[in-house]
Design an enzyme around this catalytic site. Structure first.
Site, short mmCIF file in Angstrom:
data_model
loop_
_atom_site.label_atom_id
_atom_site.label_comp_id
_atom_site.label_asym_id
_atom_site.label_seq_id
_atom_site.Cartn_x
_atom_site.Cartn_y
_atom_site.Cartn_z
N LYS A 36 -20.38 -36.58 -4.21
CA LYS A 36 -20.56 -35.14 -4.43
C LYS A 36 -21.85 -34.66 -3.77
O LYS A 36 -21.88 -33.61 -3.11
CB LYS A 36 -20.63 -34.84 -5.93
CG LYS A 36 -19.34 -35.09 -6.69
CD LYS A 36 -18.45 -33.88 -6.67
CE LYS A 36 -17.20 -34.13 -7.52
NZ LYS A 36 -16.30 -32.98 -7.56
N TYR A 63 -15.48 -38.53 0.21
CA TYR A 63 -15.15 -37.87 -1.06
C TYR A 63 -13.69 -38.21 -1.37
O TYR A 63 -13.19 -39.24 -0.98
CB TYR A 63 -15.45 -36.36 -0.88
CG TYR A 63 -15.27 -35.49 -2.08
CD1 TYR A 63 -15.81 -35.82 -3.31
CD2 TYR A 63 -14.56 -34.29 -1.97
CE1 TYR A 63 -15.65 -34.99 -4.41
CE2 TYR A 63 -14.40 -33.45 -3.06
CZ TYR A 63 -14.94 -33.81 -4.27
OH TYR A 63 -14.77 -32.99 -5.35
#
Length: 452
Positions: free
Chosen positions: A146, A75
């Site tokens: 995500k 991420y």
């Protein structure tokens, strides 16, 4: 290598694998030893996401075992670097790609996705990827990253997660000249055709997967993010992480700082570096939180200032103020020149909290609370606590190493990341979710009105 002897015989794998039956513990050990040899963040990203392609169970095993160390690679901030190089490091497609050329046929494209029970969709059109701007199709790395956290942090099975990239072109001239770019070689379509495409997409997703399917909008341009949130909140289970997720975690940071400093939220004066959708979402939620503590909407709005690429947001300035920004465009401070730099704005307004993509403090003055949200890959947050001589509360969107001050004191930068918020959206499958989501949407869009 983990297939048992019986499984190998049943599946016709006998002789196609080495004879050892290997446990997942050994596989995880090999992964960590290989990762430890790597120093380049992009190399680590390619290796880890390659594991996801080859051995999904191992991928989520190691991610859950070492989420603190691996999340910054899967991420933010490394995913931003991966997006900027997406076409150059491409191995195999992940997710669903829908282009504006597909208008009128989106349902058939959605039908091509092999899973029949999707619960969470993360969609981007790539116009505003982190702090990197318009990356078009290269932005697909964001929905993929995500949804990895939806699985690792919220336990949603990966088969129930669908990353989507909607390609309507890009205004990034560098990408339009990039031979490895994987999207449409055209300027971004901003006509009614674009809106019709999004409408058709929303209908196609809910037609196949149901009305309670979570559709999370991610990294849309400021001008589209707010209007889509308003447009769809009554009909679909939608969530905008840039507006609502960022607002939630930033407000949580201010409330936590309130306990540490003893200064109530209603006494804070907040200065934003940036006035985009994330900043506006945070500002609106701060205003709402102040109102719930007895402050009027006008007074709460006056306690929030914004500084964008054109300077301090004030009434009557030459550069146009977006309608969403108007509540925070105040009269210029009297008897002084309008601050031209962010540092000047800090010295004139003397805020108690600073929120933005990048923030730097100079001189002897320092705020009690500094919240730094959604930094780009180039942010150097240790400059903040260092320049404040340790007299600030600091949080960054991405994790950073320990900061050692000149006097020898060492601090660990706090992290205020949306990952604390969006994986919890698994409650969106609850029958009451559309009602709850509507109230949250109203709060984020208006910054006033019904309490949550």
């Amino acid at each position: 290598m983990a297939f048992t002897l019986h499984e190998r015989q049943m599946l016709g794998l006998q002789g196609l694998l080495p004879p050892k039956i290997e446990t997942q513990d050994i596989q995880a050990l090999r992964f960590h030893k290989n990762l430890a040899k790597m120093t380049d963040p992009l190399e680590k990203y390619i290796y880890i996401m390659g594991i996801q392609e080859r051995n999904e169970k191992l991928f989520y095993r190691v991610l859950q075992d070492d989420i603190e160390r691996l999340m910054p690679i899967v991420y933010t901030p490394t995913v931003g670097l991966a997006c900027s190089q997406y076409g150059h490091i491409f191995r195999r497609p992940k997710g669903l790609f829908i282009s504006i050329s597909d208008r009128g046929h989106i349902r058939s494209i959605v039908n091509n996705w092999p899973e029949n029970d999707v619960k969470a969709v993360v969609v981007t059109d790539g116009e505003r990827i982190l702090g990197l701007g318009d990356l078009g199709v290269y932005g697909m790395g964001i929905p993929v990253g995500k949804l990895c956290l939806y699985t690792a942090c919220a336990g949603i099975h990966p088969d129930k997660c669908l990353p989507v990239c909607i390609d309507v072109g890009t205004d990034n001239t560098t990408l339009l000249k990039d031979p490895f770019y994987m999207g449409l070689y055209q300027k971004r379509d901003r006509s009614q055709v674009y809106d019709d495409l999004i409408d058709e997409f929303m209908e196609a997703i809910t037609d196949r997967y149901g009305q309670n399917t979570l559709i999370q909008f991610e990294d849309f341009g400021n001008h589209n993010a707010f209007r889509f949130l308003r447009k769809y909140r009554e009909k679909y289970c939608t969530f905008n992480d840039d507006i609502q997720g960022t607002a939630s975690v930033a407000l949580a940071g201010l409330l936590a700082a309130q306990r540490a400093t003893g200064k109530p939220l209603t006494d804070q004066k907040v200065l934003f570096l940036g006035a985009g959708e994330a900043a506006l979402g945070i500002a609106n939620l701060i205003v709402m939180a102040m109102m719930e503590r007895g402050v009027s909407h006008e007074e709460a709005s006056r306690r929030v200032w914004m500084f964008d690429k054109h300077g301090l947001l004030v009434q009557g300035r030459e550069q146009k103020v977006d309608p969403h920004q108007e509540p925070f465009a105040h009269r210029a401070p009297q008897d002084i020149d309008i601050p031209k730099t962010f540092v000047e704005a800090v010295n004139v307004l003397r805020p108690s909290a600073i929120i933005g993509e990048r923030a730097y403090l100079f001189g002897n003055w320092c705020s009690n609370t500094v919240a730094l949200s959604l930094p780009s890959c180039h942010t150097d947050p240790p400059s903040l606590p260092s320049s404040c001589q340790g007299r600030c509360l600091f949080a960054s969107g991405s994790p950073f190493e320990l900061v050692t001050l000149r006097d020898g004191r060492t601090f660990k930068p706090g992290q205020g990341n949306n990952a604390y918020i969006f994986p919890g959206n698994e409650w969106s499958c609850h029958p009451w979710a559309p009602l709850l989501q509507r109230h949250i949407s109203e709060a984020a869009c208006r910054g006033a009105g019904d309490s949550i």
